[in-house]
Design a protein around this motif. Structure first.
Motif, mmCIF file in Angstrom:
data_model
loop_
_atom_site.group_PDB
_atom_site.id
_atom_site.type_symbol
_atom_site.label_atom_id
_atom_site.label_comp_id
_atom_site.label_asym_id
_atom_site.label_seq_id
_atom_site.Cartn_x
_atom_site.Cartn_y
_atom_site.Cartn_z
ATOM 1 N N ARG A 143 0.912 -1.364 0.046
ATOM 2 C CA ARG A 143 -0.196 -0.231 -0.033
ATOM 3 C C ARG A 143 0.673 0.721 -0.100
ATOM 4 N N GLU A 144 1.955 1.403 0.790
ATOM 5 C CA GLU A 144 2.994 1.925 0.809
ATOM 6 C C GLU A 144 2.926 2.619 -1.016
ATOM 7 N N ILE A 145 3.536 1.623 -1.736
ATOM 8 C CA ILE A 145 4.425 1.848 -2.568
ATOM 9 C C ILE A 145 3.044 2.043 -3.547
ATOM 10 N N VAL A 146 2.102 1.642 -3.413
ATOM 11 C CA VAL A 146 1.110 2.257 -4.718
ATOM 12 C C VAL A 146 0.726 3.631 -4.128
ATOM 13 N N LYS A 147 0.398 3.776 -3.052
ATOM 14 C CA LYS A 147 0.690 6.123 -2.447
ATOM 15 C C LYS A 147 1.795 6.205 -3.335
ATOM 16 N N GLN A 148 3.067 5.836 -3.300
ATOM 17 C CA GLN A 148 4.108 6.738 -4.443
ATOM 18 C C GLN A 148 3.860 6.786 -5.408
ATOM 19 N N ILE A 149 3.522 5.514 -6.452
ATOM 20 C CA ILE A 149 2.886 5.479 -7.247
ATOM 21 C C ILE A 149 2.559 6.296 -7.617
ATOM 22 N N ILE A 150 1.204 6.654 -7.411
ATOM 23 C CA ILE A 150 -0.051 7.434 -7.615
ATOM 24 C C ILE A 150 0.514 9.471 -7.462
ATOM 25 N N CYS A 151 1.587 9.510 -6.457
ATOM 26 C CA CYS A 151 2.013 11.147 -5.643
ATOM 27 C C CYS A 151 2.806 10.864 -6.905
ATOM 28 N N THR A 152 3.313 9.832 -7.458
ATOM 29 C CA THR A 152 4.966 9.897 -8.703
ATOM 30 C C THR A 152 3.668 10.922 -9.892
ATOM 31 N N LEU A 153 2.466 9.744 -10.218
ATOM 32 C CA LEU A 153 1.661 9.992 -11.273
ATOM 33 C C LEU A 153 1.133 11.265 -11.702
ATOM 34 N N LYS A 154 0.155 11.174 -10.372
ATOM 35 C CA LYS A 154 -0.443 13.101 -10.345
ATOM 36 C C LYS A 154 0.899 13.739 -10.014
ATOM 37 N N GLY B 249 1.342 -3.630 -16.679
ATOM 38 C CA GLY B 249 2.089 -4.412 -16.367
ATOM 39 C C GLY B 249 2.546 -4.223 -15.127
ATOM 40 N N VAL B 250 3.328 -5.025 -14.647
ATOM 41 C CA VAL B 250 3.720 -4.548 -13.570
ATOM 42 C C VAL B 250 4.617 -3.462 -13.382
ATOM 43 N N ALA B 251 4.248 -3.315 -11.673
ATOM 44 C CA ALA B 251 5.540 -1.935 -11.667
ATOM 45 C C ALA B 251 5.766 -2.186 -10.179
ATOM 46 N N HIS B 252 7.276 -2.257 -9.433
ATOM 47 C CA HIS B 252 7.505 -2.375 -8.383
ATOM 48 C C HIS B 252 7.813 -1.522 -7.175
ATOM 49 N N GLY B 253 7.752 -0.261 -7.994
ATOM 50 C CA GLY B 253 8.263 0.865 -7.287
ATOM 51 C C GLY B 253 7.287 2.120 -8.574
ATOM 52 N N PRO B 254 7.740 3.946 -8.373
ATOM 53 C CA PRO B 254 7.656 4.900 -9.098
ATOM 54 C C PRO B 254 7.860 4.671 -10.754
ATOM 55 N N ASP B 255 9.685 4.199 -10.635
ATOM 56 C CA ASP B 255 9.830 4.270 -11.421
ATOM 57 C C ASP B 255 9.324 3.130 -12.497
ATOM 58 N N ASP B 256 9.213 2.257 -12.363
ATOM 59 C CA ASP B 256 8.121 1.469 -12.791
ATOM 60 C C ASP B 256 7.423 2.300 -13.649
ATOM 61 N N ALA B 257 6.351 2.893 -12.689
ATOM 62 C CA ALA B 257 5.110 3.483 -13.185
ATOM 63 C C ALA B 257 5.263 4.022 -14.217
ATOM 64 N N LEU B 258 6.002 5.178 -14.087
ATOM 65 C CA LEU B 258 6.858 6.298 -14.849
ATOM 66 C C LEU B 258 7.088 5.405 -16.312
ATOM 67 N N ARG B 259 7.706 4.153 -16.157
ATOM 68 C CA ARG B 259 8.256 3.487 -17.527
ATOM 69 C C ARG B 259 6.757 3.653 -18.697
ATOM 70 N N TYR B 260 5.593 3.531 -17.664
ATOM 71 C CA TYR B 260 3.829 3.003 -18.022
ATOM 72 C C TYR B 260 3.595 4.083 -18.819
ATOM 73 N N LEU B 261 3.801 4.815 -18.110
ATOM 74 C CA LEU B 261 2.823 6.813 -18.352
ATOM 75 C C LEU B 261 3.908 7.297 -19.948
ATOM 76 N N ARG B 262 4.746 7.010 -19.781
ATOM 77 C CA ARG B 262 5.784 7.046 -20.826
ATOM 78 C C ARG B 262 5.537 6.369 -22.652
ATOM 79 N N LEU B 263 5.407 5.459 -21.934
ATOM 80 C CA LEU B 263 5.186 4.302 -22.934
ATOM 81 C C LEU B 263 3.193 4.896 -23.262
ATOM 82 N N ALA B 264 2.464 4.874 -23.062
ATOM 83 C CA ALA B 264 1.188 5.568 -23.044
ATOM 84 C C ALA B 264 1.053 6.892 -23.909
#
Length: 97
Positions: free
Chosen positions: A6-17, A82-97
């Motif tokens: 849940r802490e990773i989820v929060k970090q990812i959401i904050c990073t995406l925003k 895809g799968v994310a283990h942290g904010p950097d993975d999530a940013l990769r998906y954002l850049r692919l979109a």
């Protein structure tokens, strides 16, 4: 220090925003929801494409067959998932979109 998912989820959401994502939600499964839906759904601001992120702890957790199937369906439909283990993975998906 071991993070909880849940802490990773929060970090990812904050990073995406912080990267300009205006619509981003944490999905909480329930009896009326299809199984395997990714933990986070977002819309890429530049393209309007759906982003689906299944959050897993680094070095732990594997996708279930249902999760893998939903990720595949999102990608086949024109979204990015895809799968994310942290904010950097999530940013990769954002850049692919």
């Amino acid at each position: 220090m071991n993070l909880l998912e849940r802490e990773i989820v929060k970090q990812i959401i904050c990073t995406l925003k912080a990267e300009g994502v205006g619509w981003c939600v944490k999905i909480h499964g329930g009896p009326y929801q299809a199984s395997g839906i990714p933990d986070i759904l977002a819309i890429a601001p530049a393209t309007g494409r759906l982003i689906g992120i299944e959050v897993k702890l680094p070095g732990a957790g594997r996708l279930t067959e249902l999760q893998a199937a939903q990720i595949r369906k999102i990608n086949e439909a024109g979204g990015v998932a895809g799968v994310a283990h942290g904010p950097d993975d999530a940013l990769r998906y954002l850049r692919l979109a």
